[in-house]
Scaffold this motif. Structure first.
Motif, PDB file in Angstrom:
ATOM      1  N   LYS A   1      -2.501  10.611   5.597  1.00 34.20           N
ATOM      2  CA  LYS A   1      -3.482   9.412   5.160  1.00 34.20           C
ATOM      3  C   LYS A   1      -3.273   8.429   6.386  1.00 34.20           C
ATOM      4  O   LYS A   1      -4.323   7.887   6.786  1.00 34.20           O
ATOM      5  CB  LYS A   1      -3.076   9.018   3.764  1.00 34.20           C
ATOM      6  CG  LYS A   1      -3.815   7.978   3.307  1.00 34.20           C
ATOM      7  CD  LYS A   1      -5.239   8.416   2.606  1.00 34.20           C
ATOM      8  CE  LYS A   1      -5.703   7.471   1.717  1.00 34.20           C
ATOM      9  NZ  LYS A   1      -6.997   7.861   1.204  1.00 34.20           N
TER      10      LYS A   1
ATOM     11  N   GLN B   1     -10.811   8.002   8.068  1.00 34.15           N
ATOM     12  CA  GLN B   1     -11.026   7.192   6.584  1.00 34.15           C
ATOM     13  C   GLN B   1     -11.136   5.796   6.596  1.00 34.15           C
ATOM     14  O   GLN B   1     -10.224   5.107   7.621  1.00 34.15           O
ATOM     15  CB  GLN B   1      -9.822   7.908   5.699  1.00 34.15           C
ATOM     16  CG  GLN B   1     -10.031   9.210   5.230  1.00 34.15           C
ATOM     17  CD  GLN B   1      -8.963   9.338   4.202  1.00 34.15           C
ATOM     18  OE1 GLN B   1      -7.783   9.269   4.319  1.00 34.15           O
ATOM     19  NE2 GLN B   1      -9.292  10.390   3.232  1.00 34.15           N
ATOM     20  N   HIS B   2     -11.656   5.356   5.808  1.00 32.24           N
ATOM     21  CA  HIS B   2     -11.508   3.690   5.502  1.00 32.24           C
ATOM     22  C   HIS B   2     -10.604   3.649   4.168  1.00 32.24           C
ATOM     23  O   HIS B   2     -11.002   4.163   3.112  1.00 32.24           O
ATOM     24  CB  HIS B   2     -13.042   3.099   5.438  1.00 32.24           C
ATOM     25  CG  HIS B   2     -12.898   1.742   5.176  1.00 32.24           C
ATOM     26  ND1 HIS B   2     -12.265   0.661   6.280  1.00 32.24           N
ATOM     27  CD2 HIS B   2     -13.092   1.012   4.039  1.00 32.24           C
ATOM     28  CE1 HIS B   2     -12.157  -0.552   5.588  1.00 32.24           C
ATOM     29  NE2 HIS B   2     -12.715  -0.446   4.632  1.00 32.24           N
ATOM     30  N   CYS B   3      -9.817   2.594   4.151  1.00 34.12           N
ATOM     31  CA  CYS B   3      -9.041   2.126   3.084  1.00 34.12           C
ATOM     32  C   CYS B   3      -9.226   0.586   2.618  1.00 34.12           C
ATOM     33  O   CYS B   3      -8.766  -0.085   3.520  1.00 34.12           O
ATOM     34  CB  CYS B   3      -7.548   2.459   3.101  1.00 34.12           C
ATOM     35  SG  CYS B   3      -6.583   2.052   1.731  1.00 34.12           S
ATOM     36  N   GLU B   4     -10.263   0.271   1.664  1.00 33.68           N
ATOM     37  CA  GLU B   4     -10.684  -0.879   1.425  1.00 33.68           C
ATOM     38  C   GLU B   4      -9.468  -1.881   1.049  1.00 33.68           C
ATOM     39  O   GLU B   4      -9.548  -2.949   1.506  1.00 33.68           O
ATOM     40  CB  GLU B   4     -11.619  -0.835   0.434  1.00 33.68           C
ATOM     41  CG  GLU B   4     -12.503  -2.160   0.344  1.00 33.68           C
ATOM     42  CD  GLU B   4     -13.733  -2.103  -0.440  1.00 33.68           C
ATOM     43  OE1 GLU B   4     -14.154  -3.021  -1.202  1.00 33.68           O
ATOM     44  OE2 GLU B   4     -14.519  -1.177  -0.287  1.00 33.68           O
ATOM     45  N   LYS B   5      -8.453  -1.214   0.281  1.00 33.74           N
ATOM     46  CA  LYS B   5      -7.546  -1.851  -0.120  1.00 33.74           C
ATOM     47  C   LYS B   5      -6.593  -2.356   0.901  1.00 33.74           C
ATOM     48  O   LYS B   5      -5.895  -3.509   0.707  1.00 33.74           O
ATOM     49  CB  LYS B   5      -6.497  -1.020  -1.179  1.00 33.74           C
ATOM     50  CG  LYS B   5      -7.354  -0.772  -2.594  1.00 33.74           C
ATOM     51  CD  LYS B   5      -6.299   0.185  -3.241  1.00 33.74           C
ATOM     52  CE  LYS B   5      -7.333   0.316  -4.728  1.00 33.74           C
ATOM     53  NZ  LYS B   5      -6.564   1.438  -5.563  1.00 33.74           N
ATOM     54  N   LEU B   6      -6.310  -1.739   1.965  1.00 36.97           N
ATOM     55  CA  LEU B   6      -5.593  -2.024   3.218  1.00 36.97           C
ATOM     56  C   LEU B   6      -6.373  -2.809   4.126  1.00 36.97           C
ATOM     57  O   LEU B   6      -5.533  -3.716   4.816  1.00 36.97           O
ATOM     58  CB  LEU B   6      -4.917  -0.654   3.621  1.00 36.97           C
ATOM     59  CG  LEU B   6      -3.872  -1.018   4.705  1.00 36.97           C
ATOM     60  CD1 LEU B   6      -2.664  -1.721   4.032  1.00 36.97           C
ATOM     61  CD2 LEU B   6      -3.378   0.458   5.135  1.00 36.97           C
TER      62      LEU B   6
ATOM     63  N   PHE C   1       1.041   4.170  -2.943  1.00 39.94           N
ATOM     64  CA  PHE C   1       0.774   5.602  -2.601  1.00 39.94           C
ATOM     65  C   PHE C   1       1.913   6.467  -2.995  1.00 39.94           C
ATOM     66  O   PHE C   1       1.671   7.532  -3.670  1.00 39.94           O
ATOM     67  CB  PHE C   1       0.503   5.917  -1.012  1.00 39.94           C
ATOM     68  CG  PHE C   1       0.200   7.100  -0.339  1.00 39.94           C
ATOM     69  CD1 PHE C   1      -1.197   7.385  -0.521  1.00 39.94           C
ATOM     70  CD2 PHE C   1       1.119   8.169  -0.444  1.00 39.94           C
ATOM     71  CE1 PHE C   1      -1.368   8.594   0.036  1.00 39.94           C
ATOM     72  CE2 PHE C   1       0.692   9.270   0.069  1.00 39.94           C
ATOM     73  CZ  PHE C   1      -0.691   9.593   0.285  1.00 39.94           C
TER      74      PHE C   1
ATOM     75  N   TRP D   1       0.828  -1.148   0.142  1.00 40.13           N
ATOM     76  CA  TRP D   1       0.019  -0.073  -0.058  1.00 40.13           C
ATOM     77  C   TRP D   1       0.558   1.176  -0.263  1.00 40.13           C
ATOM     78  O   TRP D   1       0.638   2.012  -0.681  1.00 40.13           O
ATOM     79  CB  TRP D   1      -0.848   0.092   1.132  1.00 40.13           C
ATOM     80  CG  TRP D   1      -1.895   1.233   1.397  1.00 40.13           C
ATOM     81  CD1 TRP D   1      -2.745   1.445   0.666  1.00 40.13           C
ATOM     82  CD2 TRP D   1      -1.670   2.393   1.976  1.00 40.13           C
ATOM     83  NE1 TRP D   1      -3.519   2.574   0.930  1.00 40.13           N
ATOM     84  CE2 TRP D   1      -2.818   3.381   1.734  1.00 40.13           C
ATOM     85  CE3 TRP D   1      -0.565   2.609   2.934  1.00 40.13           C
ATOM     86  CZ2 TRP D   1      -2.719   4.482   2.339  1.00 40.13           C
ATOM     87  CZ3 TRP D   1      -0.697   4.142   3.487  1.00 40.13           C
ATOM     88  CH2 TRP D   1      -1.643   4.829   3.418  1.00 40.13           C
TER      89      TRP D   1
ATOM     90  N   ILE E   1      -6.414   7.079   8.624  1.00 37.31           N
ATOM     91  CA  ILE E   1      -7.032   5.421   8.508  1.00 37.31           C
ATOM     92  C   ILE E   1      -6.835   5.012   9.833  1.00 37.31           C
ATOM     93  O   ILE E   1      -7.796   4.356  10.460  1.00 37.31           O
ATOM     94  CB  ILE E   1      -6.089   4.771   7.599  1.00 37.31           C
ATOM     95  CG1 ILE E   1      -6.455   5.078   5.964  1.00 37.31           C
ATOM     96  CG2 ILE E   1      -6.299   3.165   7.797  1.00 37.31           C
ATOM     97  CD1 ILE E   1      -5.422   4.620   4.921  1.00 37.31           C
TER      98      ILE E   1
END
Length: 179
Positions: free
Chosen positions: A133, A142-147, A109, A105, A137
């Motif tokens: 960022k 914030q939500h990071c779906e990839k992580l 980024f 990730w 998270i």
């Protein structure tokens, strides 16, 4: 150890791991003793992290399926089972690469940041944006779906098969009483 240090080793490399469970010669007399277990060298093979975690078609069943099998036989309440299932789903998806590792990730980024010039020097602006960022998270802003994947409340996510079977049994017994 060199394999584990390579880029995207989780999805690209294989590691030495037992093909089957160890056979213990004797059980310990008390908890302070270590059981005499043997592992033959021909019982070790190369497997990807996904195969170790999720299992192979032939041979090793996988750690997550073994845990699920244990949970099916254990007396675990529904709430706890759902919580554990979410963790197991996360681990399983991380092993397959569906959910990125933190290192992957971060590389993505930095690579996609407009200030990065692809010269192996990460500018302060990129580092600052990365830290902002990551803070957002980790604090839940914030939500990071990839992580982190797509998770929901433990009550509305995939209900374990044991609960489904119990509900089916309940419905069947209720129908028999009404008939």
């Amino acid at each position: 150890m060199k394999r584990a240090q390579k880029r995207d080793a989780v999805t690209q490399q294989t590691f030495l791991f037992r093909k089957s469970l160890a056979a213990c010669v004797s059980a310990p007399e008390n908890l302070k003793e270590v059981p005499q277990c043997s592992v033959r060298s021909d019982d070790i093979g190369e497997m990807s992290i996904s195969e170790i975690i999720n299992g192979k078609d032939e041979g090793f069943p996988g750690l997550v399926p073994l845990i699920r099998q244990y949970l099916d036989s254990a007396d675990v309440d529904v709430d706890t089972r759902c919580t554990i299932s979410q963790y197991l789903n996360f681990i399983s998806k991380r092993a397959t690469g569906e959910i990125w590792t933190l290192a992957h990730w971060i590389r993505q980024f930095v690579d996609k940041h407009p200030a990065y010039k692809h010269d192996s020097e990460v500018p302060d602006e990129t580092i600052y944006d990365l830290l902002v960022k990551m803070d957002a998270i980790s604090s839940g802003k914030q939500h990071c779906e990839k992580l982190l994947g797509c998770y929901r409340s433990k009550t509305d996510h995939l209900i374990p098969s044991a609960v489904r079977r119990a509900e089916e049994s309940f419905v069947m017994s209720k129908q028999k009483r009404n008939a």
